[in-house]
Design a protein around this motif. Sequence first.
Motif: not given
Length: 345
Positions: A310-316
Motif C-alpha cells: 500500500k505504501l509503495l502504491r502511494e509512492g511512500k
Amino acid sequence: MAEVEFLNLRECIIENNDIIQRRLINKFLVDQGLKVEDNVEYTFALLNEESVVATGSLDGKVIKYVAVDESYQGIGIANKIVSNLINEAHRKGTQHLFVYTNPKNLNIFLDLGFYEIAQVPGMVVLLENQNRGIDNFMKEISSSRKDGLKISAIVVNCNPFTLGHQYLIEKAAEESDILHIFVVSEDKSDFPTEIRLRLVKEGTKHLENVVVHQTKNYLISSATFPSYFMKRYDDIVKTHALLDIEIFARYFVPALGINHRYVGEEPFCQLTSTYNDTMKIVLPKYGIKVVEVPRMKEGTEVISASRVRKLLREGKLIDTKKLLPITTYQFLTSQEGQKIIEKIK
C-alpha cells in the motif's frame, strides 16, 4: 444417448470477453453444483444447439470445471473435453498438469493417465499427470533433511519479505533444532517467485539452522489451495485448506521429519485465519504441533506485506524502511526493485 447425437454436438471455445457465452457456461456449472471463479484462461464446451451439455476449463497448469450433463454421461464426452484441454495445455508448452475435481470424477482422470495426490473425501480430489511427480519432489527436498528433536516448518508467500516475516522465522529458528521455510512458488504475486525466494534467503542467511525451499505446485498453489489467490472469502475455503494441509502432512512431514509448524497470528484476514484454525484441528492428528505467534507491530499496527505494498502504491518508499529488513529495502531501492514498484502502482 445415440452416438449420432454425440456426433452432432457443436464444439465451442469460450473466450473470456464473450460475456453471453461465459454466462451460459457459468449457469451450467452452477446447475452442476460447481463453484465458479473468474480466473480461467481457456474454456472448451460441447453444445446441443444453444444448450451446454459439457465443459471444462484450463487455468495455467490446472484443469478445472469439468462437467457433463447427466443425460450425456457414459458415452466418452468427458474424455473428449479433457483431451482437448490437455492438447491446449501442451500447445502452450505446459506438460505437467493438475486436476482439481470432485471425487466422483476420479476414475475418468485415472483412465486418462492422471495419478491421485490427495483428496478430501466427498469434496475434492487432486491429481497430476506425472507418475510419482510429488514423490520425486519429496526425494528432492528430503536431501535437505537434518536430524534434531524439534524439526519445524513455516510456509510463507513474502510479497515482499518484511520484518514481520523475519520476526516469525527468527523465533521459530531459536526454538527449533532445524527450521524448514517453504516459499510459495505460484507466480501470482506482485513480487515474482524468484525475487521472493531470494529476499527470504537474504533475510535469513544469518540463521544457521534454516533451510529455504520452494513449494513448486504442491503447497498453496492454484491446484492445492486456489482460494488463497482469491480476493474474497467464501465457503469453499475450508475444503481447499483441508486439501493443502493433507498434502503437507502426508508428504512433506515424513520427507523432512517435521513435528512443528509455526504460523503468524491472523487477526484481519478471514481466509488465513480459517487456514490456521484448520491446521490446529488437523495437524495434531499427525503428531504435529501448531505454534501460533502474535504478529510483530510497528506502532499500533501489525507489520504486513499488504501494508508495505500500500505504501509503495502511494509512492511512500521511505516509509517502508521501518517495516522491512535492510536486505528487502535495499532491493526496493535498486533498479530491479524500482521496476516492480512501477508495476505495483
